[in-house]
Structure formats: structure tokens, C-alpha cells
Design an enzyme around this catalytic site. Sequence first.
Site: not given
Ligand SMILES: Cc1cc2nc3c(=O)[nH]c(=O)nc-3n(C[C@H](O)[C@H](O)[C@H](O)COP(=O)(O)OP(=O)(O)OC[C@H]3O[C@@H](n4cnc5c(N)ncnc54)[C@H](O)[C@@H]3O)c2cc1C
Length: 599
Positions: A14, A47, A116, A230, A232, A242, A245, A285, A353, A377, A388
Site C-alpha cells: 500500500g 490481507s 474499532f 503490538q 493483537h 487474524l 477486530e 489492543r 501483529h 509500517e 497503534r
Molecule cells: C492480517 C493483517 C490484517 C491487518 N488488518 C488491518 C486493518 O484492517 N486495518 C489497518 O489499518 N491495518 C491492518 N493491518 C496492518 C496493515 O495492513 C499493514 O501495516 C500495512 O498493510 C503495511 O503496508 P506496507 O505498504 O507498509 O507494507 P506491505 O504491504 O507489507 O508491503 C511490503 C512490500 O515490501 C516489499 N519488500 C520487503 N522487503 C523487500 C526486499 N528486501 N526487497 C524488495 N522488496 C521488499 C514486499 O515485496 C512488499 O511489496 C493488518 C495487518 C495484517 C498482518
Amino acid sequence: MTPSHDVVLVGGGGAGLRAAIAIAETNSKLSVAVVSKVYPMRSHTVSAEGGAAGVISPDDSLDEHAYDTISGGDWLCDQDAVEAFVKEAPQELLRLEHWGCPWSRETDGRIAVRPFGGMKKMRTWFAADKTGFHMLHTLFQTSLKYASVARYDEWFVTRLLVDEGRVQGVVAIDLKSGRIDAITARAVILCTGGCGRVFPFTTNAAIKNGDGMALAYRAGVPLKDMEFVQYHPTGLPFTGILITEAARSEGGYLVNKDGYRYLQDYALGKPQPQPVFRTMELGPRDRLSQAFMKELEKGRTIDTPYGPVVHLDLRHLGQKKISAKIPFVRELCLKYQNLDPVKDLIPVRPVVHYMMGGVHTDINGATLLPGLYAAGEVACVSINGANRLGSNSLPELLVFGTRAGRTAAEYASLGLEVTSRVLAQSDDERRRLEGELLNHKGRERIADLRDEMQKTMEESAGIYRSGASLARGVERLRGIQERSSDIAIEDQSKTFNTERTAALELSFMLDVAEAIVTSALHREESRGAHQRTDFPKRDDQRFLSHSLIYRNLDGPSRVEYLPVTMTRWPPAERVYGEAAPNEGQHHVAGSALPSGTGV
Ligand SMILES: Cc1cc2nc3c(=O)[nH]c(=O)nc-3n(C[C@H](O)[C@H](O)[C@H](O)COP(=O)(O)OP(=O)(O)OC[C@H]3O[C@@H](n4cnc5c(N)ncnc54)[C@H](O)[C@@H]3O)c2cc1C
């Protein structure tokens, strides 16, 4: 020829995709590379289930969202960042709507919102319980519009290239061919997500190894607030899957082995006919996970082959509501637990989590290293403080992905040239990788070291920690770190060599684990998700500040502190339940939820 771009994004989740769009919109002439170790749609964002917070109802306000976030974070959030976040979150969520995100709606067409944990108003937007899936699809398809965005799918970044005191690109392995190459750039944004996999029991996908945190740490950039991990409260035992919530916000109960709603014993309010904001199952949480541990101590949990559990009871919600509001919860329970929440209790236990800490950035995603930015993240801005609130992370990706993208675009537009020395650095990295990974015939097995690291983390830095447990953790991690230089890599193939990536991920995780345990050892107080049995009280005198940990190759890491930015909300006691006397003007006494809201 070495691939070259203006901005390299490490991560296609994201945060990464939102940043890519922001760069393309800021300056369409800049070439952008999205480098991701998995196909972007497989990033962990996909996810996310429950939803994304943003003020939208007329009876809600930005100040209330800010206050919930700040008190939820036990006053460790930077309040200027929180104010920017709550203001920009609804704008970002609406923008996503215009790009095609199918938010769930009320029958009259308005955006539906759900309550939430830790929030006192309904402000969590959702797309059924597949919010992250829909958000990531929307961002991905929007990013495809821009010709300036190139993708390096299934490329694994191993190192940042730094020369003349600024970042100038990365070294990455093309997993399909095994080729190791530099990708040079004027700016790099880390969007690599969290690090839940340093613990044994987590909701996090297997790709969440803290790679970006370690990349920055190794380049001399401090990590912030790493002690705040954190848990969960509701993961399925064994798999750690998971149960969102949203199941509790729709009215689910947590009960112990006697069928008793035990949260009423933990200063979280008393049971009410309807769920009440910030009360009982809608508490934050950290408090709910801590209450589980107390129930365990009292012998009131249920033993299973996969550890102690309590039960999540959704039966009273009925099939119609469960299928309409939380269909994915039912699907997960049926598929992975062989039970139907319409008629069965769901066994749950706290599960690692989310990482509140991360790469230290300012409010625009800039790190202390020129040319290096971080968002999502992997970063710590910080809006999450010591804990959080659920549904704040998804909008955080959007708000700070956008900010980091814009700021990096401006920096890259300055046109600083890449120096020739970074190419020599990338040759060094290639030699290191080939020497250490491809041809290494050591004695240690990756899986053994990973298991030991994860066990060490749970035992030393779990929901409750102490100086003694953390000191033991630091010592044990040091031993594992030493042994990791003697790893055995048996698979010599070049194509999708998962053993090699597992070795790289282990080395990243060991650095991150060390940062977590060391930061936790230094913080001699209890705040939010960091609970020290030897220092059970919050200590604003000494610790109303962010920890910054710097890696030191020759000795122990260095921990420093940075004051928290306060704007309008002085520290107060965190009070939950119906009577929250200390919230002053910001408190809206726990009003009962109107029934039948949402879709
Ligand atoms: C099961 C679950 C449910 C959740 N539900 C919620 C919710 O309902 N509401 C909410 O606000 N938050 C929720 N969260 C938290 C939230 O989804 C995450 O914090 C957030 O999506 C992280 O997004 P990001 O873009 O930072 O990283 P990610 O989506 O984890 O993407 C990381 C990217 O980095 C790349 N990457 C990593 N290391 C390397 C490397 N060495 N070389 C090249 N690429 C690399 C990966 O390929 C990936 O594309 C949830 C988390 C989980 C685990």
C-alpha cells in the site's frame, strides 16, 4: 547496463504504490522503479481485513480522532504528525473511492463506518472484511496508468548504495535469474512493511522480515521506538491467522474458560446490551492482550495443543449478520479451524501483529540520511506511539506514502548525479553475496537459527518483559548472530533460490530483533505495548520520549532519546470504560452504538 531511475521504491504494498502514484503526479518526468520481492498484489496489505479510519460522520471530529490516537498511543505519538494524519486520512480515502475502491455503503448510499478498538466514534471505513485487498487492487490498477512507473517484480533488495553522504540506489537480486545488479537512483523510499516474523507466532505474512528496517539500520540510520511491538488479542491458535477486530466491533464477546466476559475485571468497563465505544471488547489492543496474560496467570484460559486460548463468541450475532458484515471471518474459521462461528466458539490468543517502531522519519517521510525516505509500517513517523489503534495503519500508508512520494520527488528533481563509486560498492556487494550465500558451506541450519531467534524474542520481549529477560535476550541474540556467519546453503541453483532469500531474511531479522530487545532493555517504564514487570508504571519524567537506536558494528548499539512533539494534548491517564473522567472536553461518555448501522 545498470538500471537507473530517479526514484526507487523498495516495496509494492500500500505505501509503495501510493508513493509511486504521488511521485508520478508530482513530476511526470521522473522515472520511478517499484522493486518488490513479491508480485505487488501479494504484499501484506492485501490481507488487511477490518478497515481504515478517517473522520466522515457529522457527529465526529478531527480532534476526536487525534485524541483517540494520542491516548491510545499512551502519549508517545508526535502530535503534529497525528494532526496532519487525521486531516489528510479522509481526503485520501475519498481519493481511493474515486480511483475505484468499493467501500461498503449504508442503504442510503453514504459510506458505511464501523466502530474499532480504542476509538470513541464510528469512523472505520471498510470494504466488507477484505479492505486491504480492495485498497491494494485500487492502488495497483491506478499505478498502471503512469508510463513513468517501472516495476521490478520479484527483485530482492540486499543493500542501500550510499556515497557522498547520500543514498544513490540499491543492490538487488533478480530472483528469477539470480542476477545481482545495482539499481541506481537519486532518491530511495523504503516501503518494505513490518517485521512480525522475528516472533514465532504472528499474523504477518512470511515476507515480513523487517528488511527495510535492517537496510536503513546498516546504513547508519536510527530506528525509532523499536520496543513497541503490538500483539493483537485475537489470532487463531497454531496458524496465527487474524480474526479481525471487526468481529468484536460487530458485537463479539471474549469469554474465558467459565464463559465469563473477563474484560470487565480489567478497568475496561462493564458489559452493556450493545457494544460501547472504548469499552470491554472495544478497548485498545495492548490492554486486551495484557488481560489475556492475567487470565492465564489466574488459570482461567483453556488449554489446547497449541497453547492456552480464550474464546471469541459470535453466536449471538446470528448467521445473517455474520455473513453480511464479517463473511471472511466465517470463511477463515471454516477453512482453517474447522468450526462455524454461527454455532461454535472461536479459540483465540494474542498474536504478534504490528510494529509501532521503525525507520526514524520526519513528518514527510525523510530520514536523517539525505535521499532516503520511508513510509508505511517500515517507518516510524510517529503517529502510533506506544500502541497503534486498529484501522489507523491503512490510512497511514496513504497519507505518509503520499507525503514521502512528494518529498522524494522534489529531492530527485534537484538532479544530483549518481557517483561512479556506488558501482564499485555494488560489485563489493555482489562478491559478498556470492561468497557468503552461494558458495558457503557452513555448519548452521537457517531454520534452526530462525527458530532460536523467534523463541528468544517471545521469551525475552513478549507481552510482559523484564530487565532480566531482556538482558538474556540480548546475550542469546548475540550468540545466534555469531553463529549465523557459519550458515550452510545447500541449494546452489540461481532460479528462485528460496534458501538464499531465507538466509538474507534471517540476517535482516537478527538485526531487527537486536534493535527491539536492546531498545526495550533501555526503556525502564511501562507504556502501551511495552510492559516491564520490573518497572510497572509509566514514567513521563524519564521516558516521555522516542528511543532512537543506532547500529554499531564494533560494539553494543547506541540508544538515544528524542522528545515527543506535543501540540494540544498534554499527557493524561489512559482511561477506558464508560466512565473516563480524565478526558476532559475530549471525552464523549461511552454512548451506545445505534443498532443496525453499517451495511
Ligand atoms: C492480517 C493483517 C490484517 C491487518 N488488518 C488491518 C486493518 O484492517 N486495518 C489497518 O489499518 N491495518 C491492518 N493491518 C496492518 C496493515 O495492513 C499493514 O501495516 C500495512 O498493510 C503495511 O503496508 P506496507 O505498504 O507498509 O507494507 P506491505 O504491504 O507489507 O508491503 C511490503 C512490500 O515490501 C516489499 N519488500 C520487503 N522487503 C523487500 C526486499 N528486501 N526487497 C524488495 N522488496 C521488499 C514486499 O515485496 C512488499 O511489496 C493488518 C495487518 C495484517 C498482518
